[in-house]
Design an enzyme around this catalytic site. Structure first.
Site, short mmCIF file in Angstrom:
data_model
loop_
_atom_site.label_atom_id
_atom_site.label_comp_id
_atom_site.label_asym_id
_atom_site.label_seq_id
_atom_site.Cartn_x
_atom_site.Cartn_y
_atom_site.Cartn_z
CE LYS A 35 -0.35 0.17 5.05
NZ LYS A 35 -1.24 0.18 6.22
NE ARG A 132 -6.41 0.83 12.36
CZ ARG A 132 -5.18 0.77 11.86
NH1 ARG A 132 -4.34 1.78 12.08
NH2 ARG A 132 -4.77 -0.25 11.15
CE1 TYR A 262 12.83 31.84 2.61
CE2 TYR A 262 12.50 29.47 2.86
CZ TYR A 262 12.51 30.61 2.07
OH TYR A 262 12.20 30.51 0.74
CG MET A 310 8.55 23.32 -1.26
SD MET A 310 7.37 24.30 -2.22
CE MET A 310 6.35 24.99 -0.91
#
Length: 368
Positions: A35, A132, A262, A310
């Site tokens: 998965k 769940r 930053y 990023m």
């Protein structure tokens, strides 16, 4: 040798060997869980490698994941166990995908998707304490009675009974197993005798032999990662499959006091060399681990400095001789002297599962 700008190298032989290890260790069938793009490793290649190691079935969360594997030529049995409300199972039936059933409504949908000569394969999931998905104990008899009827008339083939463990403690897991065995006994009272029963994932498959039953579902373990905080992959006989690496994109010699990235959370304490690594939080590098992430450059370990951005982050290499294009290993197999995904997880206060799974789509996966 040219080092790629950014790359996740996937050692498919490691996946094959790890599956073989679990086959030997447990002595039962291995359901290889692929998965979430095989925990970030690439679903189809990982599936092929796992099957080569002796996995008898593949596990995914959602039917679209299974359909994608079918489109890529994977013909092995696949079970998908998490479904949207009101989901229909016609495509699953058409492509011979087994369906995990957690409610009466899902059972009805599976029966409705069957045709005269094509029963739908199902695994009935019992809720045994994880809170769940899974059939609630109060609904067991109703669901089992209908499942038995649908199997008798040829609309279902009940392949498996299963559940999932919390990994809270051995005692909690044994209580869940006892509850699961109540469900298995209830199923037998309705004439349901599945091919396989499965409850153990990687941790229980290793530590709790009584949980192995007929099959184990191995996710993180087949990618060579440890599910334990106190034992490494190597100690478990596993080999990490993913190495995340990139090439130095810039080298800058700076004087003491120079701010980095930053917010200037870091300022150079002395004259030093800063290098730019072209991966950032868009690629899955955890921003909240800024200033703590280990990397390897030229066979030496360093820790990033300043905020992770990023697309990039900065490493202070001191006076080490480095050049643009030199390889940076972010994490991989710690037995080779590089940081591990577990070390990254510690730096980010998370688990190694998340570190590998979150590696972004713009990072090419290349088979080693």
């Amino acid at each position: 040798m040219t080092v790629p700008f950014r790359e996740a190298r996937i050692d498919l032989d490691a996946i094959t060997d790890n599956v073989r290890h679990f086959r030997r260790l447990t002595g039962v069938q291995v359901i290889a869980v692929v998965k979430a793009n095989a925990y970030g490793h690439g679903a189809a290649p990982a599936a092929v490698a796992a099957l080569a190691g002796g996995a008898t079935r593949l596990g995914v969360a959602e039917i679209p994941e299974a359909l994608d594997l079918r489109r890529q030529g994977i013909t092995a049995p696949i079970v998908a166990w998490l479904h949207a409300p009101g989901e229909r199972f016609d495509q699953a039936a058409e492509h011979d995908i087994e369906v995990g059933i957690s409610s009466f409504d899902q059972l009805e949908a599976a029966g409705a998707a069957a045709s005269v000569d094509r029963p739908v394969g199902v695994h009935l999931k019992f809720e045994t304490g994880l809170s769940r998905n899974g059939i609630a104990p109060a609904d067991w008899r109703r669901v089992l009675a209908e499942a038995a009827r649908l199997e008798r008339i040829g609309r279902l083939r009940i392949i498996g009974l299963f559940s999932h463990l919390s990994n809270t403690s051995a005692q909690d897991d044994r209580e869940a197993l006892a509850k699961f065995e109540e469900g298995v006994a209830a199923a037998a009272s309705f004439g349901i005798h599945p091919e396989i029963r499965h409850i153990a994932a990687t941790a229980a498959a290793i530590d709790l032999p009584e949980m192995r039953l007929d099959a184990v579902r191995i996710g993180v373990g087949i990618y060579g990662l440890s599910p334990f905080d106190d034992r490494s992959s190597a100690e478990l006989g596993l080999r990490p499959a993913m190495t995340l690496r990139g090439a130095i994109a810039a080298v800058r010699r700076v004087p003491a006091g120079t701010g980095v990235s930053y917010g200037y959370d870091h300022r150079a304490p002395h004259d030093t060399t800063l290098v730019l690594v072209p991966l950032g939080y868009a690629d899955g590098v955890p921003r909240h681990a800024s200033g703590r992430l280990p990397v390897s450059i030229g066979g030496r370990r360093y820790t990033n400095v300043g905020r992770i951005a990023m697309d990039q982050f900065v490493v202070d290499v001191g006076d080490a001789p480095v050049s643009i294009g030199d390889e940076v290993v972010l994490f991989g197999d710690s037995t080779l002297g590089v940081p591990s995904a577990a070390e990254w997880a510690n730096a980010a206060s998370t688990i190694n599962y998340e570190i590998v799974t979150r590696i972004g789509a713009r990072v090419p996966r290349r088979s080693a």
